[in-house]
Design an enzyme around this catalytic site. Sequence first.
Site, PDB file in Angstrom:
ATOM      1  N   HIS A  56      18.412 -49.108 -10.992  1.00 23.27           N
ATOM      2  CA  HIS A  56      19.774 -49.262 -10.482  1.00 23.27           C
ATOM      3  C   HIS A  56      19.700 -49.646  -9.009  1.00 23.27           C
ATOM      4  O   HIS A  56      18.737 -49.305  -8.315  1.00 23.27           O
ATOM      5  CB  HIS A  56      20.539 -47.943 -10.604  1.00 23.27           C
ATOM      6  CG  HIS A  56      20.939 -47.596 -11.997  1.00 23.27           C
ATOM      7  ND1 HIS A  56      22.004 -46.763 -12.264  1.00 23.27           N
ATOM      8  CD2 HIS A  56      20.432 -47.949 -13.195  1.00 23.27           C
ATOM      9  CE1 HIS A  56      22.135 -46.615 -13.568  1.00 23.27           C
ATOM     10  NE2 HIS A  56      21.187 -47.322 -14.152  1.00 23.27           N
ATOM     11  N   GLU A  58      21.185 -48.492  -6.376  1.00 18.35           N
ATOM     12  CA  GLU A  58      21.049 -47.364  -5.451  1.00 18.35           C
ATOM     13  C   GLU A  58      19.613 -46.863  -5.386  1.00 18.35           C
ATOM     14  O   GLU A  58      19.075 -46.610  -4.313  1.00 18.35           O
ATOM     15  CB  GLU A  58      21.952 -46.194  -5.867  1.00 18.35           C
ATOM     16  CG  GLU A  58      23.421 -46.518  -5.908  1.00 18.35           C
ATOM     17  CD  GLU A  58      23.897 -46.883  -7.311  1.00 18.35           C
ATOM     18  OE1 GLU A  58      23.279 -47.760  -7.960  1.00 18.35           O
ATOM     19  OE2 GLU A  58      24.893 -46.306  -7.762  1.00 18.35           O
ATOM     20  N   CYS A  86      26.332 -43.297 -10.653  1.00 18.17           N
ATOM     21  CA  CYS A  86      26.215 -42.551 -11.901  1.00 18.17           C
ATOM     22  C   CYS A  86      25.518 -41.212 -11.623  1.00 18.17           C
ATOM     23  O   CYS A  86      25.065 -40.959 -10.499  1.00 18.17           O
ATOM     24  CB  CYS A  86      25.418 -43.373 -12.913  1.00 18.17           C
ATOM     25  SG  CYS A  86      23.657 -43.513 -12.498  1.00 18.17           S
ATOM     26  N   CYS A  89      21.893 -41.721 -10.160  1.00 17.57           N
ATOM     27  CA  CYS A  89      21.885 -42.185  -8.779  1.00 17.57           C
ATOM     28  C   CYS A  89      22.427 -41.118  -7.831  1.00 17.57           C
ATOM     29  O   CYS A  89      21.912 -40.941  -6.722  1.00 17.57           O
ATOM     30  CB  CYS A  89      22.671 -43.482  -8.653  1.00 17.57           C
ATOM     31  SG  CYS A  89      21.852 -44.849  -9.524  1.00 17.57           S
TER      32      CYS A  89
END
Length: 167
Positions: A56, A58, A86, A89
């Site tokens: 992801h 992040e 999410c 993260c």
Amino acid sequence: MDAFEKDRHFMRLAIEEAKKAGAIGEVPIGAVIVCNDEVIAAAHNLRETTQNAVTHAELMAIQEACQKVGSWRLEDMTLYVTLEPCPMCSGAILQSRIPRVVYGARDPKAGAVDSLYQLLNDRRLNHECEVAEGVLSDECGMLLTTFFRELREKRKQVKAMERDQKL
């Protein structure tokens, strides 16, 4: 530049990262990490490219920032991300001790900052973050809306071509 304009400036950089993701067929989410008004890390989603669930935006930005500063503690930094983080993260944000998170669009299906959970402000955990939501939210949300609309349209066209070939 005041704090509001700073947040908008750095969110625009995160949006540029998101556009890079969209250009390669990734969900258009981008992130930048800033320290002392300087970008020290920038990343975008790479899950489809890497076929790795943890790539992801992040997490990629946090990893890059940790390497640059030589520490897992990112205590004087701000994370800007185009979509509400999410749970995975959010956990990494807490673990890396990032004190401030700024995000664009809410994520009603997986958001763990405000939408479904409030992990970054859960007093039961050992770290909390200041959160600013909704910075350039319309632009951030439109990137995602457009991406998924085009993806659905492409899938529809493929199905139509397959159906036509059967006839």
